[in-house]
Design an enzyme around this catalytic site. Structure first.
Site, PDB file in Angstrom:
ATOM      1  N   HIS A 165     -43.609  14.802  -6.305  1.00  0.00           N
ATOM      2  CA  HIS A 165     -43.735  15.559  -7.357  1.00  0.00           C
ATOM      3  C   HIS A 165     -42.584  16.559  -7.737  1.00  0.00           C
ATOM      4  O   HIS A 165     -41.303  16.174  -6.997  1.00  0.00           O
ATOM      5  CB  HIS A 165     -45.057  16.495  -7.139  1.00  0.00           C
ATOM      6  CG  HIS A 165     -46.157  15.681  -6.697  1.00  0.00           C
ATOM      7  ND1 HIS A 165     -46.937  14.858  -7.450  1.00  0.00           N
ATOM      8  CD2 HIS A 165     -46.404  15.794  -5.158  1.00  0.00           C
ATOM      9  CE1 HIS A 165     -47.705  14.154  -6.438  1.00  0.00           C
ATOM     10  NE2 HIS A 165     -47.660  14.478  -5.329  1.00  0.00           N
ATOM     11  N   GLU A 187     -48.579  21.710  -3.717  1.00  0.00           N
ATOM     12  CA  GLU A 187     -48.023  20.522  -2.970  1.00  0.00           C
ATOM     13  C   GLU A 187     -46.475  20.387  -3.144  1.00  0.00           C
ATOM     14  O   GLU A 187     -45.685  20.133  -2.234  1.00  0.00           O
ATOM     15  CB  GLU A 187     -48.565  19.285  -3.296  1.00  0.00           C
ATOM     16  CG  GLU A 187     -48.283  18.087  -2.495  1.00  0.00           C
ATOM     17  CD  GLU A 187     -48.571  16.748  -2.844  1.00  0.00           C
ATOM     18  OE1 GLU A 187     -49.479  16.711  -3.945  1.00  0.00           O
ATOM     19  OE2 GLU A 187     -48.136  15.847  -2.331  1.00  0.00           O
ATOM     20  N   HIS A 211     -45.710  13.884   1.289  1.00  0.00           N
ATOM     21  CA  HIS A 211     -46.709  14.505   0.617  1.00  0.00           C
ATOM     22  C   HIS A 211     -47.564  15.228   1.267  1.00  0.00           C
ATOM     23  O   HIS A 211     -47.898  15.309   2.410  1.00  0.00           O
ATOM     24  CB  HIS A 211     -47.678  13.343  -0.130  1.00  0.00           C
ATOM     25  CG  HIS A 211     -46.643  12.603  -1.533  1.00  0.00           C
ATOM     26  ND1 HIS A 211     -46.731  13.042  -2.696  1.00  0.00           N
ATOM     27  CD2 HIS A 211     -45.735  11.825  -1.387  1.00  0.00           C
ATOM     28  CE1 HIS A 211     -46.109  12.256  -3.276  1.00  0.00           C
ATOM     29  NE2 HIS A 211     -45.384  11.628  -2.686  1.00  0.00           N
ATOM     30  N   GLU A 214     -48.834  11.504   4.246  1.00  0.00           N
ATOM     31  CA  GLU A 214     -49.373  12.340   3.573  1.00  0.00           C
ATOM     32  C   GLU A 214     -49.883  13.442   4.801  1.00  0.00           C
ATOM     33  O   GLU A 214     -50.614  12.970   5.703  1.00  0.00           O
ATOM     34  CB  GLU A 214     -50.962  12.039   3.173  1.00  0.00           C
ATOM     35  CG  GLU A 214     -50.710  11.017   1.965  1.00  0.00           C
ATOM     36  CD  GLU A 214     -50.622  12.006   0.383  1.00  0.00           C
ATOM     37  OE1 GLU A 214     -50.746  13.119   0.683  1.00  0.00           O
ATOM     38  OE2 GLU A 214     -50.757  11.208  -0.464  1.00  0.00           O
TER      39      GLU A 214
END
Ligand SMILES: [Zn+2]
Length: 290
Positions: free
Chosen positions: A85, A123, A178, A254
């Site tokens: 992101h 995040e 992430h 993750e």
């Protein structure tokens, strides 16, 4: 008119020639002698001869010792790091939702905004800060690091580019960082995503090995896998465009669940982010050195 006094070396004094006798008497008073002593300095030739400083011959610079160049454990390796992101994504919906190739003949949104903790720690910031720590640690180990984005204020890049840049940079491995956002706040733990049946030859198998090394490194850092993603914490998917576009071994990490209060607290602390970064670097190192 008084005669002139002449004061000799050592303070002896006498009236200048032609002065009257009274002048001589005044000149030779104790006060006049003292004045003379103070005023008169013996010439240099009377004093101790000062030796000119001995000139030393110029020293030769020491010969450089021949040492072999220090090789760090990851010298010669290139690691592509993709912090998921970006901080400007939310404010640029048109750019972020624009369609891009998904790497399998379809399309996908350029990017997404990512999740956030209950205290609104985003995040993208977590990903960026962990990536910065990962880069520092990898560089300390001698690796060259390339990042998919320059800062945490921009938009994108799109997911296709996030996979392609690793191969373009000649990277040996790609790690995408992430944190997950499962709504159930009791969900906890990391999981690793690898490509299922990669469009690029020779990528799927080493990507699986990379994910296994990563799981082991997370375990060694006392981080537990999320049981929702299988016993080993690894899932293979075909819908992650970044992984589809990767031409080098790649894993999407993750790190944990941002909606879980305990894991969010860990992610929000600098020490926690260093723990994730150290685990990621250990996984990369294990993979590259094997
Ligand atoms: Zn994400």
């Amino acid at each position: 008119m008084p005669g002139r006094c002449r004061v000799g070396y050592w303070g002896t004094c006498h009236a200048a020639s032609g002065s009257p006798a009274s002048s001589r008497a005044r000149c030779c008073s104790p006060a006049a002698r003292e004045r003379g002593r103070r005023r008169i300095r013996p010439p240099a030739r009377w004093g101790a001869r000062r030796r000119a400083p001995r000139r030393r011959p110029p020293r030769c610079p020491p010969r450089p010792r021949r040492r072999p160049p220090v090789e760090e454990p990851l010298t010669g390796f290139v690691v592509a790091v993709d912090p998921g992101h970006n901080g400007g994504n939310a404010a640029h919906p048109a750019e972020v939702t624009a369609p891009v190739p998904d790497g399998r003949g379809g399309i996908k949104a350029c990017n997404t905004t990512g999740t956030a903790s209950a205290t609104d720690y985003p995040e993208h910031a977590f990903n960026w800060e962990v990536a910065a720590a990962v880069r520092e640690r990898l560089e300390d180990l001698g690796a060259e690091v390339v990042l998919s984005r320059e800062d945490d204020e921009g938009v994108g890049p799109c997911v296709d580019e996030r996979g392609q840049f690793a191969g373009d940079a000649g990277a040996d491995v790609l790690v995408s960082i992430h944190a997950n956002g499962t709504e159930d706040t009791s969900a906890a733990g990391f999981h690793m995503i690898v490509v299922e049946d990669s469009p690029h030859a020779g990528v799927a198998e080493p990507s699986r090995t990379l994910a296994e090394d990563m799981v082991e490194a997370f375990g060694a850092a006392d981080l537990a896998p999320n049981p929702a993603y299988g016993d080993d914490g690894i899932v293979a998917r075909t819908d992650i465009a970044g992984l589809n576009h990767a031409k080098v071994p790649a894993v999407l990490v993750e790190c944990g669940e941002m909606r879980n209060p305990d894991e969010a607290a860990l992610m929000e602390s600098a020490a926690g982010r260093e723990r994730y970064a150290a685990a990621i670097v250990a996984g990369v190192q294990e993979f590259l050195e094997d």
